[in-house]
Structures are given as structure tokens and as C-alpha cells.
Design an enzyme around this catalytic site. Structure first.
Site, PDB file in Angstrom:
ATOM      1  N   ASP A  22       0.976  -1.254  -0.013  1.00 32.84           N
ATOM      2  CA  ASP A  22       0.047   0.088   0.042  1.00 32.84           C
ATOM      3  C   ASP A  22       1.036   1.126  -0.045  1.00 32.84           C
ATOM      4  O   ASP A  22       1.790   1.397   0.909  1.00 32.84           O
ATOM      5  CB  ASP A  22      -0.681   0.083   1.389  1.00 32.84           C
ATOM      6  CG  ASP A  22      -2.000   0.896   1.144  1.00 32.84           C
ATOM      7  OD1 ASP A  22      -2.167   1.747   0.157  1.00 32.84           O
ATOM      8  OD2 ASP A  22      -3.052   0.969   2.012  1.00 32.84           O
TER       9      ASP A  22
ATOM     10  N   ASP B 257      -2.776   2.253  -6.058  1.00 32.10           N
ATOM     11  CA  ASP B 257      -1.569   2.296  -5.281  1.00 32.10           C
ATOM     12  C   ASP B 257      -1.597   0.879  -4.004  1.00 32.10           C
ATOM     13  O   ASP B 257      -0.912   1.161  -3.174  1.00 32.10           O
ATOM     14  CB  ASP B 257      -1.767   3.657  -4.267  1.00 32.10           C
ATOM     15  CG  ASP B 257      -3.191   3.731  -3.533  1.00 32.10           C
ATOM     16  OD1 ASP B 257      -4.030   2.992  -3.876  1.00 32.10           O
ATOM     17  OD2 ASP B 257      -3.264   4.253  -2.518  1.00 32.10           O
ATOM     18  N   GLU B 258      -2.317  -0.120  -4.361  1.00 33.34           N
ATOM     19  CA  GLU B 258      -2.563  -1.153  -3.568  1.00 33.34           C
ATOM     20  C   GLU B 258      -2.707  -2.408  -4.263  1.00 33.34           C
ATOM     21  O   GLU B 258      -3.149  -2.671  -5.333  1.00 33.34           O
ATOM     22  CB  GLU B 258      -3.662  -0.819  -2.732  1.00 33.34           C
ATOM     23  CG  GLU B 258      -4.004  -1.772  -1.534  1.00 33.34           C
ATOM     24  CD  GLU B 258      -5.184  -1.420  -1.089  1.00 33.34           C
ATOM     25  OE1 GLU B 258      -5.679  -2.147  -0.104  1.00 33.34           O
ATOM     26  OE2 GLU B 258      -6.254  -0.285  -1.433  1.00 33.34           O
TER      27      GLU B 258
END
Length: 497
Positions: A11, A105-106
Site C-alpha cells: 500500500d 496504489d494497492e
């Protein structure tokens, strides 16, 4: 459930805001809020400095401004975020063929499937080095969680934030989860959390001790059974490689409700063009056009039309969306519009191109008919206008029409380039002026200058890379354990968040 913590959850820390701070040296260490800046805008991401004031994602932007009046408020730059995301996902893809992105983003990564980790020691080595490589390539920090299941790996990365790593040893899950809030578990939102609280259950230990039968009584069979398993640390979901997108869509929320029917149709056509641009960018076509309308009273209507076959023709999508709009009552105002395409395919249907050509010919014939009716004091120009005319004063270039300087809207945070002063970003604009700070990533904070909004030497620009001279990790992770410096952490040790 695995016997080794070989599922990794990555993350990126406060991704949008961190990218803006890395891109704009003057914002380092300052509260930064990214999101819609209009009256109805919401916070997409807040930097950790802004979070200290209570600002968080999904908060109305007006409320965020009251809580952190001195923060920098910027509109998102998705082209930059996508570029960084692609760099990160490429690094994850080197570790394993099983990478499951959840957002820009993960992502989850199955380290065991990639053959780079099979126990706690090697999993930790991979996690620590991944964080180092991401910082070297993007300049941004990331948090990593490692566990024997997806649920626990995600919980671990959240506990490790910001810029940390946490490894949960298999067998310790129940002990670790016991004191955590019930809201920690997936699927427990505000409503379910309140329902459990009224039943006397506030931490995960309470759920485990209550038993499956009691949770089924409170929440129903499916939710109750799943929640009891999670409270005991059980989660056997596999990491699934990225699936093909099922649809492509775009939407806009308007600061002021739209009442003019002509304006609403114009916005729908503009959204249809943007949707097709994304569709073509993905190399796809689609068969079903979807229109979304959110009215003044927050009621949301969705209409769809299925074509004879897949298409990526903007005229076809535009006209289908316009037909759908005719069946929607927009009386009272429209606050949101969206256009999407579903039923994606890798090919187009030829007869739809003929349909588009027929539509264009009909439009041209209509324009020609209007031109023949031109009065003597308004003679025809001798050329046939096309339905989509360029903006007044626009200048034709090799790539289409360039917007005239006076028509430009300078948004806070967006990139610009000045013929004399170089690269910069917009700090704000209004009353015919635009204020720009001239600076680049990796450099000291730059100077601020103000110009007329129609200054011919000021132009929109693309974002610059966040790292000027990225470290070469082309051979990573071939020599994974050997390339680490320093002693190997003992098995069972935890990195401090």
C-alpha cells in the site's frame, strides 16, 4: 491458510498527496489535500501532515478547508499517478505472476507462486527490498504487510503505516486480532459496527467468543458465518491475477446543477468522447452504452442501449448516449453525468462503422441544407462546417486544435511551462491572473510569479518524473538475498512501523 507468510500486501503511503509533495519541493512537510476543489468536491487523499488536523479521504472539501485552512489544495493529476502506479506494478510483476491490483496504489502479491519466498525469513527479505526498490524508482514510500492470508496481509500493511513493514507469523493470527476493533475486519462498516456494538461486541475477541450461531442470528447466515471465520483468522481466498476490465466509464460532478437541456446534452457528448478515448487507449471496443444521471434530489438514473456489435467509434457512442438522455427527465437540475461502455471486446463490428458514416453524412447534409438557406446579407462561407467545430480562436496544430490562451482554465496543482522561466505548477488563479511556482522534483523550492491568464508565453505541460536519476534495478530480484546489505533479521522479528 498458509504455513508461511508468503502473501504480501503493498500500500503506497498517502499516494496522491505524497506524489504531489515529491513533485513540488515547496510542499514537502506541508499539509496537502488532493481532490475536487468545487463546492461539491470531496477529499481523495490527504497527506499525513493534513491528517493531523482531522482531514481524511471522502470528507467534503469545504469541511477540510475549515479544518486545515493553510493546507495546499490541489486537483488530482491522474496521468502522473498512473505512470507511478505502472512503475510499481511492473516491480511487483517481477516477484510473481500472481499480482492482484486493488487500485492504483494497492495490490496483493503471491510470493510463493513467484518462487522468491517460502518462509518468514525470505518473505521479510523480499518485503524490505521491495520497499527500497520502490523508493529508488519512484521516490515514494510504501508500507508492506506479510501473512498467510490476504485479510491478514492487508491488516498488517495498515498497522505498518506509514513507511513500515509488519509480518504476521502463521499461528499468531487470533492473538493479534483479538484486541482490534471489529471495524478492522473486511465487511464491517459503520452500520454493522453499530449493530455489533449494541450487542456488546466492540473488539474481534468478542466476535470469536460469541460463536457462529450468535453472529448468524444478528447478521444473517452468509455475513455471520464469514465474520466468525475472519474473527478466528481464517481466510483462504487466493491471490488472483489482474482480470480484464468489464467496463470503461467516465463521469463528472458539477459544482452547480445543470438546468439547460442543451448544456446537459453537450456534457453527455463530451463524456462520450472521453469514454471512447479511454476505450481506444485500452485497445478495446464495447457493445453496450450506459448513461448515468444523478438529479438535484440525489436520485440516480441509469439507462443503457445495446448496439448490434462492439464499437469504438465516438459518433456511435455519442449518439447512443444522446438517445438515452432523451428518455431521462432532467427537470429540476442535474448534479452528475456519466457515460460508460460495457460488453468489452478486442474487435469492432464493421457495420457500426457504416452506421457512423451514415450519421456523419446525415449531419453534413443537414448543415449543407442550412447553408443553402443563408440570407443575402449573411453569405455562405463556401465551406461546409462539421458538427464538432473548434473553439473560437483555436489554432490548428498537427495534433488537432490548441486552445487559445484566453480560454484556458488554470487549475491549482497542474503543470505549466513558461518560455522564459521553465517548468512550474499553478498555485492559484482568479481575476484574470494566474500564480505559478517554478520548481521541479528533486530541486530546492522555487520562486513564485504571477501572469495574466492569457500570457502567450505560458502553456500547459505534462508532469515531470518524480525521480530525476532513478536507481537502476534492472537485474532485481535475480540476486535477491545476496544483494541485501547488513545482517538478515532473525526469524520472527518484526520491523517497527
Amino acid at each position: 491458510m498458509r504455513a508461511a507468510p508468503t502473501i504480501l500486501h503493498l500500500d503506497m503511503d498517502a499516494f496522491y498527496a505524497s506524489a504531489e509533495q515529491a513533485s513540488k519541493p515547496s510542499l514537502r512537510g506541508r499539509p496537502v489535500v488532493v481532490g475536487g476543489l468545487g463546492m461539491r468536491g470531496v477529499v481523495a487523499t490527504a497527506s499525513y501532515e493534513a491528517r493531523r488536523f482531522g482531514v481524511h479521504s471522502a470528507m467534503p472539501m469545504a469541511q477540510a478547508r475549515r479544518m486545515a485552512p493553510n493546507a495546499a489544495y490541489l486537483v488530482p493529476r491522474f496521468s502522473l499517478y498512473r505512470t507511478v502506479s505502472e512503475q510499481v506494478m511492473e516491480l511487483l510483476g517481477r516477484l510473481s505472476p500472481l499480482v492482484e491490483p486493488l487500485s492504483l496504489d494497492e495490490a496483493f502479491v503471491d510470493l510463493e507462486a513467484g518462487g522468491v519466498a517460502d518462509d518468514s525469513v525470505t518473505a521479510r527479505l523480499v518485503g524490505e527490498q521491495l520497499r527500497t526498490v520502490i523508493r529508488g524508482v519512484t521516490g515514494l514510500s510504501a508500507s508492506v504487510g506479510l501473512a498467510g492470508s490476504k485479510m491478514l496481509a492487508k491488516i498488517a500493511s495498515e498497522e505498518a503505516k506509514p513507511d513500515g513493514l509488519l509480518l504476521i507469523e502463521p499461528g499468531t493470527e487470533r492473538e493479534l486480532l483479538a484486541p482490534m476493533s471489529v471495524r478492522t475486519l473486511p465487511g464491517v462498516g459503520p452500520a454493522t459496527g453499530d449493530h455489533l456494538r449494541r450487542a456488546g461486541m466492540t473488539v474481534v475477541r468478542d466476535l470469536a467468543e460469541a460463536g457462529e450461531a450468535e453472529l448468524v442470528r444478528l447478521l444473517g447466515k452468509a455475513h455471520g458465518v464469514a465474520l466468525h471465520r475472519m474473527a478466528l483468522g481464517y481466510d483462504d481466498r487466493p491471490v488472483v491475477a489482474e482480470r480484464d476490465a468489464k467496463s470503461v466509464s467516465v463521469e463528472d460532478t458539477f459544482d452547480v446543477d445543470l438546468h439547460d437541456r442543451v448544456r446537459v446534452r453537450t456534457e453527455v457528448e463530451r463524456l462520450a468522447d472521453r469514454c471512447v478515448h479511454r476505450l481506444r487507449g485500452a485497445g478495446r471496443s464495447g457493445r453496450t452504452v450506459v448513461l448515468k444521471v444523478r438529479r438535484y434530489d440525489f436520485s440516480t438514473l441509469t439507462r443503457s442501449e445495446t448496439l448490434r456489435g462492439p464499437t469504438d467509434d465516438p459518433t456511435v457512442v455519442r449518439e447512443a448516449a444522446a438517445r438515452l438522455l432523451e428518455a431521462v427527465d432532467t427537470t429540476g437540475g442535474v448534479r452528475l453525468l456519466g457515460v460508460g461502455v460495457t460488453g468489452l471486446a478486442d474487435f469492432t463490428q464493421e457495420d457500426l462503422f457504416a452506421q457512423a458514416a451514415d450519421a456523419r453524412q446525415a449531419a453534413e447534409a443537414q448543415v449543407a441544407a442550412r447553408a443553402q438557406q443563408t440570407t443575402a446579407d449573411e453569405p455562405a462561407s463556401g465551406t461546409t462546417p462539421v458538427p464538432d467545430e473548434p473553439p473560437a480562436g483555436a489554432e490548428e496544430t498537427a495534433h488537432g486544435y490548441a486552445t487559445p490562451p484566453a480560454a484556458r482554465h488554470w487549475q491549482a496543482g497542474h503543470d505549466v511551462r513558461h518560455d522564459v522561466h521553465g517548468h512550474g505548477w499553478v498555485q492559484g488563479s482568479g481575476v484574470g491572473r494566474v500564480t505559478v511556482r517554478f520548481e521541479e522534483p528533486g530541486m530546492p523550492p522555487g520562486r513564485v510569479r504571477t501572469f495574466r491568464i492569457d500570457d502567450p508565453e505560458l502553456h500547459p505541460a505534462d508532469p515531470l518524473p518524480l525521480v530525476r536519476d532513478p536507481v537502476d534495478y534492472s537485474s532485481w530480484p535475480a540476486s535477491l538475498p545476496k544483494s541485501l546489505s547488513g545482517p538478515v533479521p532473525p526469524e520472527g522479528a518484526e520491523s517497527s512501523p
